[in-house]
Design an enzyme around this catalytic site. Structure first.
Site, PDB file in Angstrom:
ATOM      1  N   GLU A 187      43.428  28.725  41.067  1.00 63.42           N
ATOM      2  CA  GLU A 187      42.715  29.199  42.259  1.00 63.42           C
ATOM      3  C   GLU A 187      41.258  28.757  42.153  1.00 63.42           C
ATOM      4  O   GLU A 187      40.722  28.628  41.044  1.00 63.42           O
ATOM      5  CB  GLU A 187      42.794  30.734  42.324  1.00 63.42           C
ATOM      6  CG  GLU A 187      41.999  31.333  43.492  1.00 63.42           C
ATOM      7  CD  GLU A 187      42.255  32.825  43.723  1.00 63.42           C
ATOM      8  OE1 GLU A 187      43.032  33.434  42.968  1.00 63.42           O
ATOM      9  OE2 GLU A 187      41.650  33.367  44.663  1.00 63.42           O
ATOM     10  N   GLU A 228      48.749  37.856  49.664  1.00 60.62           N
ATOM     11  CA  GLU A 228      48.486  39.306  49.596  1.00 60.62           C
ATOM     12  C   GLU A 228      47.942  39.865  50.906  1.00 60.62           C
ATOM     13  O   GLU A 228      46.928  40.575  50.925  1.00 60.62           O
ATOM     14  CB  GLU A 228      47.526  39.625  48.441  1.00 60.62           C
ATOM     15  CG  GLU A 228      48.145  39.357  47.093  1.00 60.62           C
ATOM     16  CD  GLU A 228      47.342  39.878  45.899  1.00 60.62           C
ATOM     17  OE1 GLU A 228      46.182  40.302  46.078  1.00 60.62           O
ATOM     18  OE2 GLU A 228      47.877  39.845  44.781  1.00 60.62           O
ATOM     19  N   GLU A 233      52.481  35.810  41.207  1.00 59.58           N
ATOM     20  CA  GLU A 233      51.339  36.225  40.374  1.00 59.58           C
ATOM     21  C   GLU A 233      51.827  37.305  39.435  1.00 59.58           C
ATOM     22  O   GLU A 233      52.290  38.358  39.886  1.00 59.58           O
ATOM     23  CB  GLU A 233      50.179  36.773  41.223  1.00 59.58           C
ATOM     24  CG  GLU A 233      49.424  35.696  41.959  1.00 59.58           C
ATOM     25  CD  GLU A 233      48.171  36.223  42.669  1.00 59.58           C
ATOM     26  OE1 GLU A 233      47.542  37.185  42.175  1.00 59.58           O
ATOM     27  OE2 GLU A 233      47.850  35.665  43.731  1.00 59.58           O
TER      28      GLU A 233
HETATM   29  O1  AHR Z   1      44.807  36.196  40.355  1.00 62.32           O
HETATM   30  C1  AHR Z   1      43.656  36.878  40.723  1.00 62.32           C
HETATM   31  C2  AHR Z   1      43.777  37.509  42.093  1.00 62.32           C
HETATM   32  O2  AHR Z   1      44.699  38.553  42.030  1.00 62.32           O
HETATM   33  C3  AHR Z   1      44.288  36.631  43.200  1.00 62.32           C
HETATM   34  O3  AHR Z   1      43.290  35.902  43.809  1.00 62.32           O
HETATM   35  C4  AHR Z   1      44.862  37.617  44.175  1.00 62.32           C
HETATM   36  O4  AHR Z   1      45.929  37.086  44.910  1.00 62.32           O
HETATM   37  C5  AHR Z   1      45.262  38.797  43.309  1.00 62.32           C
HETATM   38  O5  AHR Z   1      44.792  39.980  43.812  1.00 62.32           O
END
Ligand code: AHR
Length: 505
Positions: free
Chosen positions: A26, A172, A291
Site C-alpha cells: 500500500e 473496507e 488483509e
Molecule cells: O493494512 C493497514 C490498513 O488496515 C489498511 O490500509 C486498511 O485497509 C486496514 O484498515
C-alpha cells in the site's frame, strides 16, 4: 503430553489455491518509498527498485500482491501515478496524513511485480470515485490498444496489456475511517455498476466485493448480506480482514486466535450462502482474506512520525517469536478453509506490519514471521487433508475485560498432500508453553518412505525479535522425527512451530 493425528489420502478439504499466499503493498508509511522503491539506495536497480527487497520478496514467495491500498486507495486518483514523472502531482494522502509524490504508480508497480515474480491484484477507488474511473483503469491495464486509455498505457512504455485478473471493488467500505464510507446498500449499488463496466471491458477479470473490515464491526453480517444482495451475480469473492494483537501479554489466549479466525471465516460463509440460498443461486461466493496479520506493537507510535511528509514511518511493528507462532497457525487456518478461501494477503509485505523490513541506508532483513510464511507458502501446496486430531486442550483468558477461551487444542496442526512431489507436509505448533509434546501421525494409507526434512522455529524467549543486525529467530533443521510401520513420531518442543515433510508412495 501425547497427541495423535490420523491422515488418509482420501479425506481432503480442498486444493490449495496458491493465491492464499498473497502479499500487499500500500502507499502507506515506508512500504513503497524506502521499501520496494528507493532510487538513491546502493541496491537500487535501473528502475529504482531495491534489489535486496526484490530478493526477499521472491524468497518469501508471494505469488500475488495487492495494490495500492488499503485505506489509501479510497482517495487515490490512479491517473496521478502514470505518465511523465515531472508532470505527476504531489497530493495529500488523507488516509495516512502523508504527502504522496506519485513517483511510483501503476506502471511501476506492474514492472516491479514482474521482477518480484508476483501477479498484481489491483484495488479501485470506490470511495471518492466511482464506476467510470474504475472502468478506465481496467481499460488502461487490460485493453490491448486503439482506445484513449490503452493507447496512453502504450505511450507510457507498455505496449502489451498487463492482463490484471483480480480486482478489489474498493477497500473496507464498511468503516467510518474510510474516505467515502457509505451504507452497505449504497456501496453495493456502486460496486455492482463498477463490476458490470469492468467485466464488459474485460470479461476475464475476477472481482472482490468488500465484506467486513473485521468481525468486531457492529455491522458484521448485515453488511455482507446487504452488499451481496446487490452484487451476488457479478462478484466472485467477498473480502474480509482481521488483525490480531496481544497487548496485555496473555500468550496462551493469544495463541488460540487461529480458532477466532476460523470462526470469522465460517460465519462469513454462512452469510454468503444464506444470500445465495435466498437467490436460489447455484453459484458460491469464495472468500478473499486480503488483509490479515498481527498488528499492535506500533500502536501509538504515529505521534513520533511527522505528518504530511513523504514516507512517514507508520505501522512498523517488530515481531516476536510468539507472533511467528501465531502467523504460522493463521496460515494453517487459511489452509483448513481451502475449499472456500481462494485468495489471502498478508498485510503487508514490506516495512508496514510486514515480514520484510528495510534500513533506509542499510540492508533489508527478515522478521520472525517471515519464516513460517515462506516455508508454508513453499511447501503448503496440493490437497489439504481432513485430519482427525486427538490432543489435550486448554482454557485461557484473553482480552480486557478478559473472557475465557475454552477447549483450545494444545496441538495445532494442518497437513497437505502434494501428489506431484509425492510428499505429505505436516505443519504443527505445540501451543504448550512448558511441556514437550509427542506427536504421532498415522500415515499407513500413504505408505510413507522417509522423512525428507524437519524444520523447527523456536526460541527460549517468546519475546525474541530479529533486527537489521541479527536474526536470532530463524528455522533450524531437526532430526527427532522417525518413521516406523507407517507411523511418524515427532517430539515437538514447547512453543515451537514445525514442518515435517514425508516422502510417500
Ligand atoms: O493494512 C493497514 C490498513 O488496515 C489498511 O490500509 C486498511 O485497509 C486496514 O484498515
Amino acid at each position: 503430553m501425547k497427541c495423535q493425528v490420523i491422515l488418509n489420502r482420501h479425506y481432503r478439504i480442498g486444493t490449495v489455491d496458491e493465491r492464499i499466499y498473497g502479499g500487499f503493498i500500500e502507499h502507506l508509511g515506508r512500504a513503497v518509498y524506502e521499501g520496494i522503491y528507493q532510487p538513491d539506495h546502493p541496491c537500487a536497480d535501473e528502475d529504482g527498485f531495491r534489489t535486496d527487497v526484490l530478493e526477499l520478496v521472491r524468497e518469501l514467495g508471494t505469488p500475488l500482491t495487492r495494490y495500492p491500498g488499503g485505506n489509501f486507495v479510497s482517495g487515490y486518483n490512479w491517473e496521478d501515478g502514470v505518465g511523465p514523472r515531472e508532470k505527476r502531482p504531489v497530493r495529500l494522502d488523507l488516509a495516512w496524513k502523508a504527502l504522496e509524490p506519485n513517483t511510483f504508480g501503476t506502471d511501476e508497480f506492474m514492472k516491479w511485480c514482474r521482477k518480484a515474480g508476483t501477479a498484481p491484484m489491483m484495488a479501485v477507488n470506490l470511495g471518492t470515485r466511482g464506476p467510470a474511473d474504475a472502468q478506465r483503469l481496467v481499460e488502461y491495464c487490460n485493453f490491448p490498444g486503439g482506445t484513449e486509455q490503452s493507447e496512453q498505457r502504450r505511450a507510457n512504455g507498455s505496449p502489451e496489456p498487463y492482463g490484471v485478473k483480480l480486482w478489489c471493488l474498493g477497500n473496507e467500505m464498511d468503516g467510518i475511517w474510510q474516505t467515502g464510507h457509505c451504507p452497505a446498500e449504497e456501496y453495493g449499488r456502486r460496486a455492482h455498476e463498477a463490476a458490470k463496466m469492468m467485466k464488459w471491458t474485460d470479461p476475464s477479470v475476477e472481482l472482490v466485493v468488500c465484506g467486513s473490515s473485521s468481525d468486531g464491526m457492529p455491522t458484521f453480517g448485515a453488511w455482507e448480506s446487504a452488499v451481496l444482495e446487490e452484487t451476488y451475480d457479478v462478484a466472485d469473492y467477498l473480502s474480509i480482514h482481521k488483525y490480531f494483537a496481544n497487548p496485555h501479554d496473555q500468550t496462551p489466549g493469544y495463541l488460540s486466535m487461529p480458532e477466532a479466525m476460523s470462526e470469522f471465516i465460517t460465519r462469513t460463509l454462512a452469510v454468503c450462502d444464506a444470500v445465495g440460498a435466498r437467490k436460489k443461486s447455484a453459484k458460491k461466493i469464495m472468500l478473499s482474506f486480503d488483509e490479515w496479520n498481527v498488528w499492535f506493537h506500533s500502536h501509538g507510535e504515529e505521534k513520533n512520525s511527522p505528518e504530511w511528509t513523504v514516507a512517514r514511518p507508520l505501522l512498523e511493528d517488530i515481531y516476536t517469536m510468539e507472533d511467528a507462532l501465531l502467523v504460522g497457525m493463521l496460515m494453517m487456518t487459511l489452509l483448513d478453509h481451502a475449499d472456500r478461501v481462494k485468495v489471502a494477503c498478508i498485510a503487508q509485505s514490506v516495512n508496514v506490519i510486514a515480514p520484510i523490513m528495510t534500513d533506509k541506508t542499510g540492508r533489508a532483513w527478515r522478521q520472525t514471521i517471515f519464516y513460517p510464511f515462506a516455508l508454508t507458502a513453499k511447501y503448503g501446496r496440493g490437497s489439504v487433508l481432513r485430519a482427525v486430531v486427538d490432543s489435550p486442550c486448554y482454557d485461557a483468558e484473553f482480552g480486557a475485560p478478559a473472557t475465557v477461551r475454552r477447549n483450545t487444542s494444545c496441538l495445532r496442526t494442518t497437513s497437505v498432500y502434494n501428489e506431484e512431489r509425492g510428499e505429505v507436509v505436516i505443519f504443527a505448533v505445540n501451543r504448550d508453553l512448558a511441556g514437550e509434546m509427542e506427536m504421532e501421525v498415522l500415515l499407513e494409507d500413504f505408505e510413507p518412505e522417509q522423512v525428507i526434512e524437519q524444520k523447527e522455529l523456536r526460541h527460549d524467549d517468546l519475546k525474541a525479535v530479529n533486527s537489521a543486525a541479527s536474526e536470532p529467530v530463524a528455522p533450524v533443521d531437526r532430526e527427532s522425527a522417525t518413521l516406523s510401520g507407517g507411523t511418524l513420531r515427532v517430539r515437538l518442543r514447547p512453543a515451537s512451530w514445525n514442518m515435517i515433510r514425508v516422502k510417500v508412495r
